[in-house]
Design a protein around this motif. Structure first.
Motif, mmCIF file in Angstrom:
data_model
loop_
_atom_site.group_PDB
_atom_site.id
_atom_site.type_symbol
_atom_site.label_atom_id
_atom_site.label_comp_id
_atom_site.label_asym_id
_atom_site.label_seq_id
_atom_site.Cartn_x
_atom_site.Cartn_y
_atom_site.Cartn_z
ATOM 1 N N ALA A 11 0.845 -1.204 0.000
ATOM 2 C CA ALA A 11 0.000 0.000 0.000
ATOM 3 C C ALA A 11 0.875 1.247 0.000
ATOM 4 O O ALA A 11 2.066 1.193 0.316
ATOM 5 C CB ALA A 11 -0.907 -0.001 1.225
ATOM 6 N N ARG A 12 0.278 2.378 -0.362
ATOM 7 C CA ARG A 12 1.021 3.635 -0.362
ATOM 8 C C ARG A 12 1.310 4.076 1.075
ATOM 9 O O ARG A 12 0.549 3.760 1.994
ATOM 10 C CB ARG A 12 0.218 4.723 -1.077
ATOM 11 C CG ARG A 12 0.058 4.489 -2.570
ATOM 12 C CD ARG A 12 -0.169 5.815 -3.283
ATOM 13 N NE ARG A 12 -1.269 6.552 -2.694
ATOM 14 C CZ ARG A 12 -2.525 6.513 -3.134
ATOM 15 N NH1 ARG A 12 -2.829 5.723 -4.139
ATOM 16 N NH2 ARG A 12 -3.462 7.235 -2.563
ATOM 17 N N PRO A 13 2.401 4.818 1.292
ATOM 18 C CA PRO A 13 2.738 5.264 2.649
ATOM 19 C C PRO A 13 1.758 6.300 3.174
ATOM 20 O O PRO A 13 1.016 6.937 2.411
ATOM 21 C CB PRO A 13 4.145 5.863 2.478
ATOM 22 C CG PRO A 13 4.221 6.246 1.038
ATOM 23 C CD PRO A 13 3.390 5.250 0.300
ATOM 24 N N ILE A 14 1.760 6.449 4.500
ATOM 25 C CA ILE A 14 0.956 7.474 5.161
ATOM 26 C C ILE A 14 1.854 8.230 6.136
ATOM 27 O O ILE A 14 2.970 7.803 6.441
ATOM 28 C CB ILE A 14 -0.255 6.874 5.910
ATOM 29 C CG1 ILE A 14 0.224 5.922 7.015
ATOM 30 C CG2 ILE A 14 -1.204 6.186 4.951
ATOM 31 C CD1 ILE A 14 -0.913 5.397 7.894
ATOM 32 N N VAL A 15 1.353 9.358 6.613
ATOM 33 C CA VAL A 15 2.104 10.204 7.538
ATOM 34 C C VAL A 15 1.278 10.420 8.796
ATOM 35 O O VAL A 15 0.062 10.638 8.722
ATOM 36 C CB VAL A 15 2.442 11.568 6.893
ATOM 37 C CG1 VAL A 15 3.106 12.501 7.908
ATOM 38 C CG2 VAL A 15 3.339 11.382 5.679
ATOM 39 N N LEU A 16 1.937 10.360 9.959
ATOM 40 C CA LEU A 16 1.291 10.691 11.224
ATOM 41 C C LEU A 16 1.886 11.982 11.769
ATOM 42 O O LEU A 16 3.104 12.112 11.906
ATOM 43 C CB LEU A 16 1.509 9.576 12.257
ATOM 44 C CG LEU A 16 1.090 9.921 13.693
ATOM 45 C CD1 LEU A 16 -0.424 10.085 13.797
ATOM 46 C CD2 LEU A 16 1.581 8.869 14.686
ATOM 47 N N LEU A 17 1.009 12.932 12.056
ATOM 48 C CA LEU A 17 1.385 14.148 12.779
ATOM 49 C C LEU A 17 0.715 14.060 14.140
ATOM 50 O O LEU A 17 -0.504 13.924 14.227
ATOM 51 C CB LEU A 17 0.905 15.393 12.034
ATOM 52 C CG LEU A 17 1.364 15.545 10.582
ATOM 53 C CD1 LEU A 17 0.751 16.798 9.965
ATOM 54 C CD2 LEU A 17 2.880 15.600 10.497
ATOM 55 N N GLU A 18 1.506 14.146 15.203
ATOM 56 C CA GLU A 18 0.960 13.956 16.550
ATOM 57 C C GLU A 18 1.305 15.147 17.425
ATOM 58 O O GLU A 18 2.455 15.585 17.464
ATOM 59 C CB GLU A 18 1.516 12.668 17.159
ATOM 60 C CG GLU A 18 0.798 12.215 18.410
ATOM 61 C CD GLU A 18 1.222 10.823 18.839
ATOM 62 O OE1 GLU A 18 0.489 10.216 19.624
ATOM 63 O OE2 GLU A 18 2.279 10.352 18.404
ATOM 64 N N HIS A 19 0.293 15.647 18.119
ATOM 65 C CA HIS A 19 0.466 16.807 18.983
ATOM 66 C C HIS A 19 -0.138 16.524 20.356
ATOM 67 O O HIS A 19 -0.595 15.411 20.612
ATOM 68 C CB HIS A 19 -0.174 18.041 18.329
ATOM 69 C CG HIS A 19 0.373 18.339 16.970
ATOM 70 N ND1 HIS A 19 1.577 18.943 16.774
ATOM 71 C CD2 HIS A 19 -0.115 18.045 15.727
ATOM 72 C CE1 HIS A 19 1.820 19.042 15.482
ATOM 73 N NE2 HIS A 19 0.817 18.496 14.827
ATOM 74 N N HIS A 20 -0.173 17.541 21.193
ATOM 75 C CA HIS A 20 -0.558 17.321 22.587
ATOM 76 C C HIS A 20 -1.962 16.770 22.720
ATOM 77 O O HIS A 20 -2.200 15.836 23.488
ATOM 78 C CB HIS A 20 -0.435 18.635 23.357
ATOM 79 C CG HIS A 20 -0.801 18.528 24.808
ATOM 80 N ND1 HIS A 20 -0.220 17.593 25.653
ATOM 81 C CD2 HIS A 20 -1.706 19.215 25.564
ATOM 82 C CE1 HIS A 20 -0.740 17.720 26.861
ATOM 83 N NE2 HIS A 20 -1.640 18.682 26.835
#
Length: 224
Positions: free
Chosen positions: A169-178
């Motif tokens: 599958a194509r890659p994904i990105v995780l952005l994580e904050h407070h």
């Protein structure tokens, strides 16, 4: 859909292809989850994505990457909250993808400031540095440091992100904050983070140089 795939016992690669089709059909460019990012649906998604991944790039300008944290270091981050032990245990469980029989290839791009920031007591920090050295010896784990005094800008200074790649599958990105986390899977957005991760890697020290820096940090912590 996730519950149905779970009940069917769908293999990880098939699961990711199906979920990828669902993402493509969605008008939204990503999925934002508000609230605590360490428990609940967003964590469940992250655990499943990481377990199915073949390669993960973690850009960490502020803290030691979660998959490389010791339990005591993680506990210092979680603080004195009622569910701290549960959160620490969940984070520890995520680390197994690096040591399982077919481990994930992991690249950590870490700012040197993250290693000397006194998040925890000195003995915990020393243990954390030794853990980094141990993990760096694994063939599937690469740690590259970016000097906090390096002149100029690189995309890692804009904030942390995790780039999760899959076998089919194509890659994904995780952005994580407070108090929120965001998964991005739109091709244009992911491509921008792929380009950013390569730019950061080019700005980083070599793995051997990075290991030497960590060893020097450990020596300084143990002798002062």
């Amino acid at each position: 859909m996730v519950r149905v795939l779970d009940e069917l016992g769908t293999p990880a690669d098939v699961r990711e292809r199906i979920l990828g089709l669902r993402r493509d059909a969605d008008d939204a460019p990503g999925q934002l989850t508000a609230g605590a990012t360490t428990l609940g649906g967003s964590l469940t998604q992250l655990v499943k994505h990481e377990a199915a991944a073949s390669r993960i790039v973690d850009v960490a300008p502020l803290l030691v990457p979660g998959l490389l944290q010791t339990s005591d270091y993680a506990r210092a981050i979680m603080g004195d909250v009622p569910d701290a032990d549960t959160r620490v245990a969940l984070r520890a469980g995520r680390r197994e993808i690096l040591t399982r029989r077919s481990p994930v290839e992991f690249l950590a791009l870490v700012d040197t400031e993250a290693l000397v920031r006194p998040i925890a007591p000195r003995d915990v920090m020393v243990e954390q540095m030794h853990h980094l050295l141990t993990m760096a010896r694994r063939p599937n784990v690469t740690i590259q440091l970016i000097s906090s005094t390096r002149p100029g800008f690189h995309p890692g200074l804009a904030g942390p992100f995790e780039l999760i790649g899959f076998p089919k599958a194509r890659p994904i990105v995780l952005l994580e904050h407070h108090r929120s986390s965001l998964f991005l899977w739109e091709e244009r957005d992911v491509a921008a983070f792929l380009e950013a991760s390569e730019e950061i890697r080019q700005a980083a020290m070599t793995p051997a140089e990075s290991t030497g820096i960590i060893e020097n940090i450990v020596h300084g912590m143990e002798t002062t």
